[in-house]
Design a protein around this motif. Structure first.
Motif, PDB file in Angstrom:
ATOM      1  N   TYR B  10       1.371  -1.242  -0.092  1.00 40.87           N
ATOM      2  CA  TYR B  10      -0.133  -0.356   0.314  1.00 40.87           C
ATOM      3  C   TYR B  10       0.967   1.080   0.074  1.00 40.87           C
ATOM      4  O   TYR B  10       1.939   1.239   0.498  1.00 40.87           O
ATOM      5  CB  TYR B  10      -1.108   0.280   1.110  1.00 40.87           C
ATOM      6  N   ASP B  11       0.394   2.205  -0.941  1.00 42.46           N
ATOM      7  CA  ASP B  11       0.864   3.730  -0.953  1.00 42.46           C
ATOM      8  C   ASP B  11       0.242   4.201   0.387  1.00 42.46           C
ATOM      9  O   ASP B  11      -1.182   4.951   0.270  1.00 42.46           O
ATOM     10  CB  ASP B  11       0.389   4.292  -1.909  1.00 42.46           C
ATOM     11  N   GLN B  14      -2.181   8.432   1.551  1.00 41.94           N
ATOM     12  CA  GLN B  14      -3.229   8.539   1.468  1.00 41.94           C
ATOM     13  C   GLN B  14      -4.365   8.103   2.901  1.00 41.94           C
ATOM     14  O   GLN B  14      -5.586   8.809   2.800  1.00 41.94           O
ATOM     15  CB  GLN B  14      -4.241   8.757   0.098  1.00 41.94           C
ATOM     16  N   HIS B  57       4.230   3.532   4.252  1.00 35.22           N
ATOM     17  CA  HIS B  57       4.638   2.041   2.908  1.00 35.22           C
ATOM     18  C   HIS B  57       4.445   0.899   3.598  1.00 35.22           C
ATOM     19  O   HIS B  57       5.787   0.538   4.379  1.00 35.22           O
ATOM     20  CB  HIS B  57       4.221   2.714   2.090  1.00 35.22           C
ATOM     21  N   ALA B  58       4.146   0.024   3.126  1.00 35.74           N
ATOM     22  CA  ALA B  58       4.401  -1.074   2.719  1.00 35.74           C
ATOM     23  C   ALA B  58       3.874  -1.322   1.668  1.00 35.74           C
ATOM     24  O   ALA B  58       2.976  -1.754   0.150  1.00 35.74           O
ATOM     25  CB  ALA B  58       2.926  -2.097   3.512  1.00 35.74           C
ATOM     26  N   ASP B  87      -4.734   2.527  -4.033  1.00 37.74           N
ATOM     27  CA  ASP B  87      -3.235   2.583  -2.984  1.00 37.74           C
ATOM     28  C   ASP B  87      -3.296   1.420  -2.525  1.00 37.74           C
ATOM     29  O   ASP B  87      -2.274   1.428  -1.243  1.00 37.74           O
ATOM     30  CB  ASP B  87      -3.097   4.305  -2.162  1.00 37.74           C
ATOM     31  N   ARG B 120      17.208  19.791  -4.230  1.00 38.55           N
ATOM     32  CA  ARG B 120      15.703  20.867  -4.989  1.00 38.55           C
ATOM     33  C   ARG B 120      14.884  19.576  -4.266  1.00 38.55           C
ATOM     34  O   ARG B 120      15.296  18.618  -4.508  1.00 38.55           O
ATOM     35  CB  ARG B 120      16.094  20.971  -6.542  1.00 38.55           C
ATOM     36  N   ARG B 121      13.247  20.307  -4.569  1.00 39.39           N
ATOM     37  CA  ARG B 121      12.144  19.296  -3.637  1.00 39.39           C
ATOM     38  C   ARG B 121      11.645  18.794  -5.437  1.00 39.39           C
ATOM     39  O   ARG B 121      11.828  19.594  -6.194  1.00 39.39           O
ATOM     40  CB  ARG B 121      11.744  19.964  -3.170  1.00 39.39           C
ATOM     41  N   ASP B 122      11.011  17.835  -5.302  1.00 38.15           N
ATOM     42  CA  ASP B 122      11.026  16.514  -6.099  1.00 38.15           C
ATOM     43  C   ASP B 122       9.260  16.255  -6.336  1.00 38.15           C
ATOM     44  O   ASP B 122       9.087  15.650  -5.355  1.00 38.15           O
ATOM     45  CB  ASP B 122      11.705  15.222  -6.676  1.00 38.15           C
ATOM     46  N   PRO B 123       8.649  16.932  -7.168  1.00 35.39           N
ATOM     47  CA  PRO B 123       6.620  17.081  -6.318  1.00 35.39           C
ATOM     48  C   PRO B 123       6.839  15.421  -6.800  1.00 35.39           C
ATOM     49  O   PRO B 123       6.155  14.832  -6.435  1.00 35.39           O
ATOM     50  CB  PRO B 123       6.140  17.347  -7.638  1.00 35.39           C
ATOM     51  N   PHE B 124       7.122  14.279  -7.646  1.00 34.39           N
ATOM     52  CA  PHE B 124       7.216  13.072  -7.791  1.00 34.39           C
ATOM     53  C   PHE B 124       7.849  12.400  -6.136  1.00 34.39           C
ATOM     54  O   PHE B 124       7.335  11.015  -6.263  1.00 34.39           O
ATOM     55  CB  PHE B 124       7.347  12.635  -8.582  1.00 34.39           C
ATOM     56  N   ARG B 126       8.128  13.961  -3.296  1.00 35.24           N
ATOM     57  CA  ARG B 126       7.636  14.283  -1.872  1.00 35.24           C
ATOM     58  C   ARG B 126       6.650  13.285  -1.070  1.00 35.24           C
ATOM     59  O   ARG B 126       7.338  13.487   0.621  1.00 35.24           O
ATOM     60  CB  ARG B 126       6.447  15.392  -1.901  1.00 35.24           C
ATOM     61  N   TYR B 128       7.406  10.130  -1.007  1.00 31.99           N
ATOM     62  CA  TYR B 128       7.901   8.275  -1.080  1.00 31.99           C
ATOM     63  C   TYR B 128       9.284   8.458  -1.039  1.00 31.99           C
ATOM     64  O   TYR B 128       9.700   7.092  -0.695  1.00 31.99           O
ATOM     65  CB  TYR B 128       8.368   8.049  -2.728  1.00 31.99           C
ATOM     66  N   TYR B 239       9.115   2.259   4.383  1.00 29.75           N
ATOM     67  CA  TYR B 239       8.405   1.210   4.141  1.00 29.75           C
ATOM     68  C   TYR B 239       8.695   0.035   4.910  1.00 29.75           C
ATOM     69  O   TYR B 239      10.025  -0.687   4.686  1.00 29.75           O
ATOM     70  CB  TYR B 239       9.358   0.821   2.331  1.00 29.75           C
TER      71      TYR B 239
END
Lengths: 245, 245
Positions: B10-11, B14, B57-58, B87, B120-124, B126, B128, B239
């Motif tokens: 699972y993500d 959320q 996460h798992a 998710d 630099r922050r990375d939206p993808f 954030r 994970y 994770y």
């Protein structure tokens, strides 16, 4: 007034697309909200290279805006990133000529489309790649690529809702490659019509899975009929990768 | 009644963690909602190997539950994945002995912690990986690893809120490696206390960035004082990778 050119990444999964619309969280609205905060509440309109749809991501979207603030260019990135939500990031910002226009000055764009090759859904990829579980005939799919290269009327490969009249676009590069369990399509062109990348890749996947032949492409292009091409695959696999000026 | 053992990904981004709590979206609640739908509204409690916190996460969480349904084991995966939100995904489900217990039968767990090495922050990334922008002294950090190996009282490396009395745990493996711009910490042990992985990796990063010396670790362990170890780094880099039985 100074015009700025700004390159952005965003994770499109929590946005109703790029463009401002009522009662929706959009990238443009978040950008304008952040800029308004920097400008004592005064609105600062931003202009992008083009819209992206709901769920579509960007690694290199470009916008421009004008500001009267005397912030050194080196501080702009930090100032904006501090005010923007975590799913949008400014990668680069620089002064632009007063006449620079993020949309009209575009000479090309690169899009990538990510396909997750797996029979099993992966919670970590659900918003970032299109899951595809059929075996792929790479030879057939590669054979189809060459028919897209060059200038064509792409009426068959854009949304039937497209109102723009001139549908001739030039595809300069189109290829695919594997990255682990991802299949990445890379398209570079002078411009793309509405849903064009999603329909081209959707059609290529139908060729890859044997539903249609690569040799149908020239005829589909020629007939200018959206119903002849493949389906529009989901936006969440699509990335606006780079804008060329 | 048949007992089933089920492995999940699972993500966590959320979810308000694994465990059911009022007015919150949790993994357990989604699982029990899906199972209730399969069982005509009858509640089917699930038991996990352990809880995970909000944002965690798992890749290999394990649960068990009992069901009177005569569904072939090959159909369970599809049935559950159809009912679960995007998710959470069932990776594997199999029949278990009636006495199998997802929590009490655990003999070890593997956790991984992902650090995004970037200014630099990375939206993808954030949700994970934990963004870390300081240079890292890998030699110092590696030197610290050996002090964690083996059986120790980890009072200094668990949340001060931990109520469990026996805080001796055995770390069998602890290492780190780079994957592109990610630094991945991998820990295998017979069990982990509350926040233990996040505090150990937080302390290792303080060693890596030169804030403290690797040779402090034996003393920190010995003093059994949470205030002596490093900070608890965020859950979104963590994770639950694998559960051993």
């Amino acid at each position: 007034m100074q015009r700025y050119q700004c390159t952005l990444s965003y994770d499109g999964s929590q946005f109703s697309g790029y463009q401002v619309q009522p009662n929706a969280r959009t990238v443009q609205k978040e950008l304008e909200t952040a800029l308004a905060k920097l400008h004592k509440g005064n609105s600062v309109p931003v202009t992008a290279s083009g819209r992206t749809d709901a769920g579509v991501h960007a690694k290199g979207q470009v916008i421009h805006f004008d500001s009267p603030l005397h912030i050194p260019v080196s501080k702009w990135e930090l100032a904006l990133n501090t005010l923007l939500p975590g799913d949008i990031a400014v990668n680069r910002i620089e002064k632009a000529a007063a006449g620079f226009h993020a949309r009209f000055d575009t000479v090309g764009k690169e899009y990538r489309y990510f396909v997750h090759l797996s029979a099993r859904r992966d919670p970590f990829k659900r918003n970032y790649a299109y899951q595809f579980s059929y075996p792929i005939d790479y030879v057939a799919m590669k054979e189809a690529l060459k028919f897209f290269i060059g200038s064509h009327d792409f009426t068959s490969f854009c949304s039937a809702k497209t109102t723009i009249e001139d549908r001739v676009r030039t595809i300069k590069e189109i290829e695919f490659f594997e990255e682990g369990d991802l299949l990445v399509f890379r398209l570079v062109g002078n411009g793309f019509l509405y849903n064009m990348v999603r329909i081209i890749v959707g059609t290529l996947l139908e060729i890859g899975s044997g539903e249609r032949s690569p040799y149908q492409i020239p005829e589909i292009l020629e007939k200018r009929d959206r119903t002849l091409a493949g389906k529009t695959i989901p936006g969440h696999g699509l990335y606006l990768w780079k804008v060329f000026y």
